[in-house]
Design an enzyme around this catalytic site. Structure first.
Site, mmCIF file in Angstrom:
data_model
loop_
_atom_site.group_PDB
_atom_site.id
_atom_site.type_symbol
_atom_site.label_atom_id
_atom_site.label_comp_id
_atom_site.label_asym_id
_atom_site.label_seq_id
_atom_site.Cartn_x
_atom_site.Cartn_y
_atom_site.Cartn_z
ATOM 1 N N CYS A 42 0.909 -1.248 -0.156
ATOM 2 C CA CYS A 42 0.310 0.195 0.248
ATOM 3 C C CYS A 42 1.241 1.359 -0.215
ATOM 4 O O CYS A 42 1.707 1.245 0.602
ATOM 5 C CB CYS A 42 -1.116 -0.209 1.146
ATOM 6 S SG CYS A 42 -0.224 0.915 2.487
ATOM 7 N N GLU A 43 0.548 1.821 -0.841
ATOM 8 C CA GLU A 43 0.878 2.895 -0.974
ATOM 9 C C GLU A 43 1.411 4.776 0.018
ATOM 10 O O GLU A 43 1.836 5.169 0.270
ATOM 11 C CB GLU A 43 1.280 3.795 -2.409
ATOM 12 C CG GLU A 43 -0.224 4.838 -2.006
ATOM 13 C CD GLU A 43 -0.573 5.863 -3.338
ATOM 14 O OE1 GLU A 43 0.095 4.738 -4.628
ATOM 15 O OE2 GLU A 43 -1.468 6.076 -3.996
ATOM 16 N N HIS A 44 0.551 4.120 0.895
ATOM 17 C CA HIS A 44 -0.239 4.889 2.724
ATOM 18 C C HIS A 44 1.229 4.284 3.535
ATOM 19 O O HIS A 44 1.627 5.714 4.721
ATOM 20 C CB HIS A 44 -1.239 5.550 2.559
ATOM 21 C CG HIS A 44 -1.925 5.375 1.812
ATOM 22 N ND1 HIS A 44 -3.481 5.054 1.396
ATOM 23 C CD2 HIS A 44 -1.615 6.662 1.145
ATOM 24 C CE1 HIS A 44 -4.178 5.605 0.631
ATOM 25 N NE2 HIS A 44 -3.589 6.287 0.015
ATOM 26 N N HIS A 45 1.044 2.949 3.670
ATOM 27 C CA HIS A 45 2.331 2.774 5.043
ATOM 28 C C HIS A 45 3.129 1.831 4.321
ATOM 29 O O HIS A 45 4.487 1.620 4.930
ATOM 30 C CB HIS A 45 1.341 1.977 5.546
ATOM 31 C CG HIS A 45 -0.196 2.527 6.309
ATOM 32 N ND1 HIS A 45 -1.683 2.979 5.473
ATOM 33 C CD2 HIS A 45 -0.066 3.647 6.671
ATOM 34 C CE1 HIS A 45 -1.992 3.426 6.229
ATOM 35 N NE2 HIS A 45 -1.487 4.001 7.367
ATOM 36 N N GLN A 78 -5.370 -0.385 -4.104
ATOM 37 C CA GLN A 78 -5.944 -1.343 -4.292
ATOM 38 C C GLN A 78 -6.996 -0.842 -5.791
ATOM 39 O O GLN A 78 -7.116 -1.838 -6.746
ATOM 40 C CB GLN A 78 -6.618 -2.486 -3.463
ATOM 41 C CG GLN A 78 -7.526 -4.140 -3.516
ATOM 42 C CD GLN A 78 -7.979 -4.533 -2.796
ATOM 43 O OE1 GLN A 78 -7.148 -4.847 -1.830
ATOM 44 N NE2 GLN A 78 -9.045 -5.412 -3.543
ATOM 45 N N HIS A 85 -5.285 -5.958 3.993
ATOM 46 C CA HIS A 85 -4.544 -4.989 4.258
ATOM 47 C C HIS A 85 -3.749 -5.255 4.992
ATOM 48 O O HIS A 85 -4.192 -5.149 6.137
ATOM 49 C CB HIS A 85 -4.975 -3.438 3.263
ATOM 50 C CG HIS A 85 -5.705 -3.779 1.870
ATOM 51 N ND1 HIS A 85 -4.677 -1.826 1.472
ATOM 52 C CD2 HIS A 85 -5.562 -4.156 1.797
ATOM 53 C CE1 HIS A 85 -5.980 -2.849 0.089
ATOM 54 N NE2 HIS A 85 -6.242 -4.037 0.054
ATOM 55 N N CYS A 137 -1.960 -2.637 6.663
ATOM 56 C CA CYS A 137 -2.047 -1.843 7.590
ATOM 57 C C CYS A 137 -3.502 -1.768 8.475
ATOM 58 O O CYS A 137 -3.604 -1.072 9.441
ATOM 59 C CB CYS A 137 -1.814 -0.534 6.591
ATOM 60 S SG CYS A 137 -3.463 -0.631 5.525
HETATM 61 ZN ZN LIG Z 1 -2.644 1.353 4.266
#
Ligand SMILES: [Zn+2]
Length: 190
Positions: free
Chosen positions: A80-83, A121, A149, A151
């Site tokens: 995931c590009e956020h975490h 995703q 996920h 995260c």
């Molecule tokens: Zn994430």
């Protein structure tokens, strides 16, 4: 901007180890920065890949076959590009051919090429569907991804076993109710 080197990546991992509170010079950790950098190189190999290129070679001898083609349970390993935490799941990819088909392993390669990047995703699902639509130009495309996920499941709201399902349907698989239902029932069929 110059691309960071392997040594730059190792130095960054060393910083993270120290920041976490450990000693990057102790025996068990001494080679960790180089291992982490090499494993990231492999897990992010999608940046060196052009997944669309896998769809260029097609076969026109299909014996009149014009029904749905669905490859299920393609393993998805993404981040995931956020975490920058793993997203692990399965993709189901289908299309309704128009005079030509692609080797089935190529569908899995397309999934892997787009997965091995920092992603969300929703975009991953759309990237796969649109690449198949653009290059192969079938009558329709369907992509469903179900993934866990890390995260969400390992930290944050801590919801073990929760999975996210996304789908992208194009052309005849989206517009024709019977074809859509057939695709979705094939995907759901376990
Ligand atoms: Zn994430």
């Amino acid at each position: 901007m110059a691309k960071p080197t392997q040594a730059d990546a190792e130095a960054a991992v060393r910083t993270l180890i120290e920041w976490a509170g450990d000693d990057p010079d102790r025996e068990g950790l001494i080679d960790t920065p180089s291992r982490v950098a090499r494993s990231y190189r492999e897990l992010f190999a999608g940046y060196e890949d052009d997944p669309r290129s896998y769809l260029q070679r097609t076969f026109a001898e299909v014996g009149g076959y014009d029904e749905l083609i669905v490859l299920k349970n393609i393993r998805v390993v993404s981040f995931c590009e956020h975490h920058m935490l793993p997203v692990i799941g399965r993709a189901h990819v289908g299309y309704l051919p128009r005079n030509r088909v692609v080797g089935i392993s190529k569908l899995a390669r397309v999934v892997h090429g787009f997965s091995r990047r920092l992603q969300i995703q929703e975009k991953l699902t759309a990237d796969i569907a649109e690449a198949i639509q653009d290059v192969l130009q079938p009558q329709g495309v369907g992509v469903v991804i179900e993934a866990e996920h890390s995260c969400m499941t390992l930290r944050g709201v801590n919801t073990p076993d929760s999975t996210l399902t996304t789908s992208r349907l194009l052309g005849g698989i989206r517009e024709d109710a019977r074809t859509r239902e057939e695709f979705l029932s094939l995907v759901r069929g376990g």
